[in-house]
Scaffold this active site. Structure first.
Site, PDB file in Angstrom:
ATOM      1  N   HIS A 124       1.025  -1.056   0.423  1.00  7.83           N
ATOM      2  CA  HIS A 124      -0.211   0.397  -0.060  1.00  7.83           C
ATOM      3  C   HIS A 124       0.825   1.526  -0.009  1.00  7.83           C
ATOM      4  O   HIS A 124       0.641   2.359   0.357  1.00  7.83           O
ATOM      5  CB  HIS A 124      -1.145   0.153   0.896  1.00  7.83           C
ATOM      6  CG  HIS A 124      -1.493  -0.926   1.056  1.00  7.83           C
ATOM      7  ND1 HIS A 124      -2.812  -1.157   1.889  1.00  7.83           N
ATOM      8  CD2 HIS A 124      -2.331  -1.669   0.237  1.00  7.83           C
ATOM      9  CE1 HIS A 124      -3.822  -2.688   1.325  1.00  7.83           C
ATOM     10  NE2 HIS A 124      -3.201  -2.608   0.030  1.00  7.83           N
ATOM     11  N   CYS A 132       4.310  12.840  -8.314  1.00  9.67           N
ATOM     12  CA  CYS A 132       3.741  13.719  -9.620  1.00  9.67           C
ATOM     13  C   CYS A 132       2.832  11.737 -10.198  1.00  9.67           C
ATOM     14  O   CYS A 132       2.915  11.870 -10.302  1.00  9.67           O
ATOM     15  CB  CYS A 132       4.182  14.406 -10.819  1.00  9.67           C
ATOM     16  SG  CYS A 132       2.597  14.877 -11.911  1.00  9.67           S
ATOM     17  N   CYS A 157       2.678  19.722  -9.409  1.00 13.17           N
ATOM     18  CA  CYS A 157       3.308  19.852  -9.818  1.00 13.17           C
ATOM     19  C   CYS A 157       4.515  20.434 -10.528  1.00 13.17           C
ATOM     20  O   CYS A 157       4.032  21.030 -11.504  1.00 13.17           O
ATOM     21  CB  CYS A 157       4.000  18.148 -10.675  1.00 13.17           C
ATOM     22  SG  CYS A 157       5.383  18.102 -11.743  1.00 13.17           S
ATOM     23  N   GLY A 197      -1.678  -8.862  13.225  1.00 10.57           N
ATOM     24  CA  GLY A 197      -2.476  -7.657  13.148  1.00 10.57           C
ATOM     25  C   GLY A 197      -2.688  -7.062  11.697  1.00 10.57           C
ATOM     26  O   GLY A 197      -3.143  -5.846  11.619  1.00 10.57           O
ATOM     27  N   SER A 198      -3.609  -7.801  11.070  1.00  7.02           N
ATOM     28  CA  SER A 198      -4.647  -7.116  10.283  1.00  7.02           C
ATOM     29  C   SER A 198      -5.976  -8.529  10.456  1.00  7.02           C
ATOM     30  O   SER A 198      -6.104  -8.906  10.550  1.00  7.02           O
ATOM     31  CB  SER A 198      -3.535  -7.764   8.049  1.00  7.02           C
ATOM     32  OG  SER A 198      -4.773  -7.283   7.469  1.00  7.02           O
ATOM     33  N   ASN A 223      -4.014 -11.912  15.830  1.00  5.56           N
ATOM     34  CA  ASN A 223      -4.465 -10.662  15.630  1.00  5.56           C
ATOM     35  C   ASN A 223      -5.282 -10.527  16.956  1.00  5.56           C
ATOM     36  O   ASN A 223      -5.348 -11.835  17.911  1.00  5.56           O
ATOM     37  CB  ASN A 223      -5.807 -10.715  14.976  1.00  5.56           C
ATOM     38  CG  ASN A 223      -5.603  -9.418  13.948  1.00  5.56           C
ATOM     39  OD1 ASN A 223      -5.147  -9.236  13.879  1.00  5.56           O
ATOM     40  ND2 ASN A 223      -6.865  -9.269  13.773  1.00  5.56           N
ATOM     41  N   GLU A 225      -8.129  -9.896  17.024  1.00  3.78           N
ATOM     42  CA  GLU A 225      -9.546 -10.752  17.455  1.00  3.78           C
ATOM     43  C   GLU A 225      -9.784 -11.662  16.698  1.00  3.78           C
ATOM     44  O   GLU A 225      -8.860 -11.492  15.376  1.00  3.78           O
ATOM     45  CB  GLU A 225     -10.394  -8.886  16.686  1.00  3.78           C
ATOM     46  CG  GLU A 225     -10.564  -8.466  15.298  1.00  3.78           C
ATOM     47  CD  GLU A 225     -10.907  -7.157  15.882  1.00  3.78           C
ATOM     48  OE1 GLU A 225     -11.643  -6.559  16.201  1.00  3.78           O
ATOM     49  OE2 GLU A 225     -11.485  -6.684  14.352  1.00  3.78           O
TER      50      GLU A 225
HETATM   51  N1  APR Z   1      -1.844  -7.096  18.415  1.00  8.31           N
HETATM   52  C1  APR Z   1      -2.260  -8.031  17.723  1.00  8.31           C
HETATM   53  N2  APR Z   1      -3.546  -7.616  17.078  1.00  8.31           N
HETATM   54  C2  APR Z   1      -3.941  -6.251  17.080  1.00  8.31           C
HETATM   55  C3  APR Z   1      -3.305  -5.691  18.038  1.00  8.31           C
HETATM   56  C4  APR Z   1      -2.199  -5.455  18.499  1.00  8.31           C
HETATM   57  N3  APR Z   1      -1.654  -5.255  19.044  1.00  8.31           N
HETATM   58  N4  APR Z   1      -3.654  -3.546  17.191  1.00  8.31           N
HETATM   59  C5  APR Z   1      -4.485  -4.189  16.723  1.00  8.31           C
HETATM   60  N5  APR Z   1      -4.750  -5.361  15.990  1.00  8.31           N
HETATM   61  C6  APR Z   1      -5.717  -5.964  15.234  1.00  8.31           C
HETATM   62  C7  APR Z   1      -6.996  -5.286  14.858  1.00  8.31           C
HETATM   63  O1  APR Z   1      -8.030  -5.907  15.534  1.00  8.31           O
HETATM   64  C8  APR Z   1      -7.521  -5.403  13.877  1.00  8.31           C
HETATM   65  O2  APR Z   1      -8.187  -6.616  13.707  1.00  8.31           O
HETATM   66  O3  APR Z   1      -5.733  -5.743  14.015  1.00  8.31           O
HETATM   67  C9  APR Z   1      -5.957  -5.579  13.109  1.00  8.31           C
HETATM   68  C10 APR Z   1      -5.709  -4.279  12.212  1.00  8.31           C
HETATM   69  O4  APR Z   1      -7.122  -5.050  11.048  1.00  8.31           O
HETATM   70  P1  APR Z   1      -7.223  -3.091  10.276  1.00  8.31           P
HETATM   71  O5  APR Z   1      -7.184  -2.056  11.094  1.00  8.31           O
HETATM   72  O6  APR Z   1      -8.380  -3.366   9.720  1.00  8.31           O
HETATM   73  O7  APR Z   1      -5.607  -2.638   9.024  1.00  8.31           O
HETATM   74  P2  APR Z   1      -5.541  -2.809   8.119  1.00  8.31           P
HETATM   75  O8  APR Z   1      -5.865  -5.216   8.429  1.00  8.31           O
HETATM   76  O9  APR Z   1      -3.662  -3.449   8.297  1.00  8.31           O
HETATM   77  O10 APR Z   1      -5.805  -2.688   7.123  1.00  8.31           O
HETATM   78  C11 APR Z   1      -5.805  -2.868   5.514  1.00  8.31           C
HETATM   79  O11 APR Z   1      -7.286  -1.263   5.033  1.00  8.31           O
HETATM   80  O12 APR Z   1      -8.066   1.191   5.040  1.00  8.31           O
HETATM   81  C12 APR Z   1      -6.773  -0.187   4.538  1.00  8.31           C
HETATM   82  O13 APR Z   1      -4.885   0.871   3.932  1.00  8.31           O
HETATM   83  C13 APR Z   1      -5.905   0.628   4.776  1.00  8.31           C
HETATM   84  O14 APR Z   1      -3.789  -1.130   4.533  1.00  8.31           O
HETATM   85  C14 APR Z   1      -4.855  -0.663   5.097  1.00  8.31           C
HETATM   86  C15 APR Z   1      -5.614  -1.743   4.527  1.00  8.31           C
END
Ligand code: APR
Length: 256
Positions: A124, A132, A157, A197-198, A223, A225
Site C-alpha cells: 500500500h 506527481c 507539479c 495484526g490485520s 490478531n 480479534e
Molecule cells: N496485536 C494484535 N492485533 C492487533 C493489535 C495488536 N497490538 N492492534 C490491533 N490489532 C488488530 C485489530 O484487532 C485489527 O483486527 O489488528 C487489526 C488491524 O486491522 P485494520 O485496522 O483493518 O488494519 P489493516 O488490516 O492493516 O487494514 C488493511 O485497510 O484502510 C486500509 O489501506 C488501509 O492498509 C490498510 C488496509
C-alpha cells in the site's frame, strides 16, 4: 496466553526456512500508531469514503481533507519506533528464515527494525514519499508538511502541472504491479505464512494468506480479534502481537 499454541508456533518457526510474514496496522499499534478499524482508529477520525482515489483527483475539498490526514500522520508518526513484534520479524531475517515481509503498512517500521528494504514489500505504498500522479516526479514530504503547517495548500507539479499525492495507495487506486506480483510469488512458494495484526478484509492484499494455504504452506494468524481466515488457519493466536512474537522467538531459540 496459551502455552501449547506458543510451543506449536515456535516449532513451526524452527522447522520452516522460507517464511512470509504478512502485516497490517495491528503490528504497529504497540508503537503508538493507530490502526484503521479498531475503536479510535483512523477510520473513526476520517471518513474513508472521502479518502478514495477518485475523490482525490476530482475534488479540491477531498484533497484538502486528504492532505490534513497526512499532516496529522506526519506529525504523529515522526518519532515512532519499532516494537517487539517488528524486532522479532527482523530476527527471522537475521536467522535467514525470511522470504519476505508483505506489509499493508506505510510507515517503514519494518525497515527501521532491521529488515532490509529489498525484503519488505509495501503493497500500500509509503507515507514518507510524495510524487506527481502524471510524471511521477518525487517531492519532499517535509516541504509539504511545512506548507500544510502554515495553512498553505500543496501546489501542483512544478514540472508538468500534475497533481501531487503521497505515495500511498488509496481505495480505488492500482497497487504497484511489480510489488504485488512478487508478493503473490512469495506467498505461493513459502512454507510458513504468518499474518500479524490485520483484519484481512481489504483485497487484493487479503488474498495472500489464501494463496499461501492453497499452495501448501502452514498458515498462522496472530490478531487481537477474529479474522475471516481463522477457519482455514493451522494456528490462530489471539492477543498482542509484540508479546506473542517475542515469546515465540524465545521458545524457537530454546529448541535450537
Ligand atoms: N496485536 C494484535 N492485533 C492487533 C493489535 C495488536 N497490538 N492492534 C490491533 N490489532 C488488530 C485489530 O484487532 C485489527 O483486527 O489488528 C487489526 C488491524 O486491522 P485494520 O485496522 O483493518 O488494519 P489493516 O488490516 O492493516 O487494514 C488493511 O485497510 O484502510 C486500509 O489501506 C488501509 O492498509 C490498510 C488496509
Amino acid at each position: 496466553m496459551d502455552k501449547g499454541k506458543l510451543e506449536f508456533f515456535a516449532r513451526l518457526i524452527k522447522t520452516s526456512h522460507n517464511i512470509v510474514v504478512f502485516t497490517g496496522a495491528g503490528v504497529s499499534t504497540e508503537s503508538g500508531v493507530p490502526d484503521f478499524r479498531s475503536p479510535g482508529g483512523i477510520w473513526d477520525r476520517f471518513d474513508p469514503q472521502e479518502m478514495t482515489f477518485q475523490k482525490f483527483v476530482s475534488s479540491p475539498e477531498s484533497r484538502r481533507k486528504y492532505w490534513e490526514l497526512f499532516r496529522i500522520c506526519w506529525k504523529e508518526f515522526r518519532g515512532i519506533e519499532p516494537n517487539p513484534a517488528h524486532l522479532a520479524i527482523a530476527e527471522l531475517e537475521k536467522q535467514e528464515k525470511l522470504s519476505a515481509v508483505v506489509t499493508q503498512n506505510v510507515e517503514e517500521l519494518h525497515q527501521k527494525a532491521g529488515n532490509r528494504p529489498e525484503k519488505v514489500l509495501q503493497l500500500h505504498g509509503n507515507m514518507w514519499k510524495i510524487s506527481c500522479l502524471e510524471c511521477e516526479a518525487p517531492y519532499s514530504w517535509q516541504e509539504a508538511y511545512n506548507r500544510l503547517e502554515q495553512g498553505k495548500m500543496i501546489d501542483n507539479c512544478s514540472r508538468c502541472g500534475g497533481l501531487l499525492k503521497p505515495a500511498t495507495i488509496s481505495f480505488g487506486q492500482q497497487l504497484p504491479a511489480k510489488i504485488l506480483k512478487e508478493a503473490q510469488m512469495r506467498s505461493s512458494s513459502c512454507d510458513l505464512f504468518i499474518s500479524i495484526g490485520s483484519s484481512l478484509v481489504v483485497y487484493p492484499a487479503a488474498y495472500m494468506p489464501q494463496l499461501a494455504k492453497e499452495s501448501g504452506a502452514k498458515l498462522v494468524i496472530i490478531n487481537r480479534e477474529p479474522t475471516p481466515f481463522d477457519s482455514i488457519a493451522d494456528l490462530v493466536i489471539e492477543g498482542q502481537a509484540g508479546e506473542i512474537m517475542k515469546k515465540a522467538m524465545e521458545l524457537s531459540r530454546q529448541d535450537r
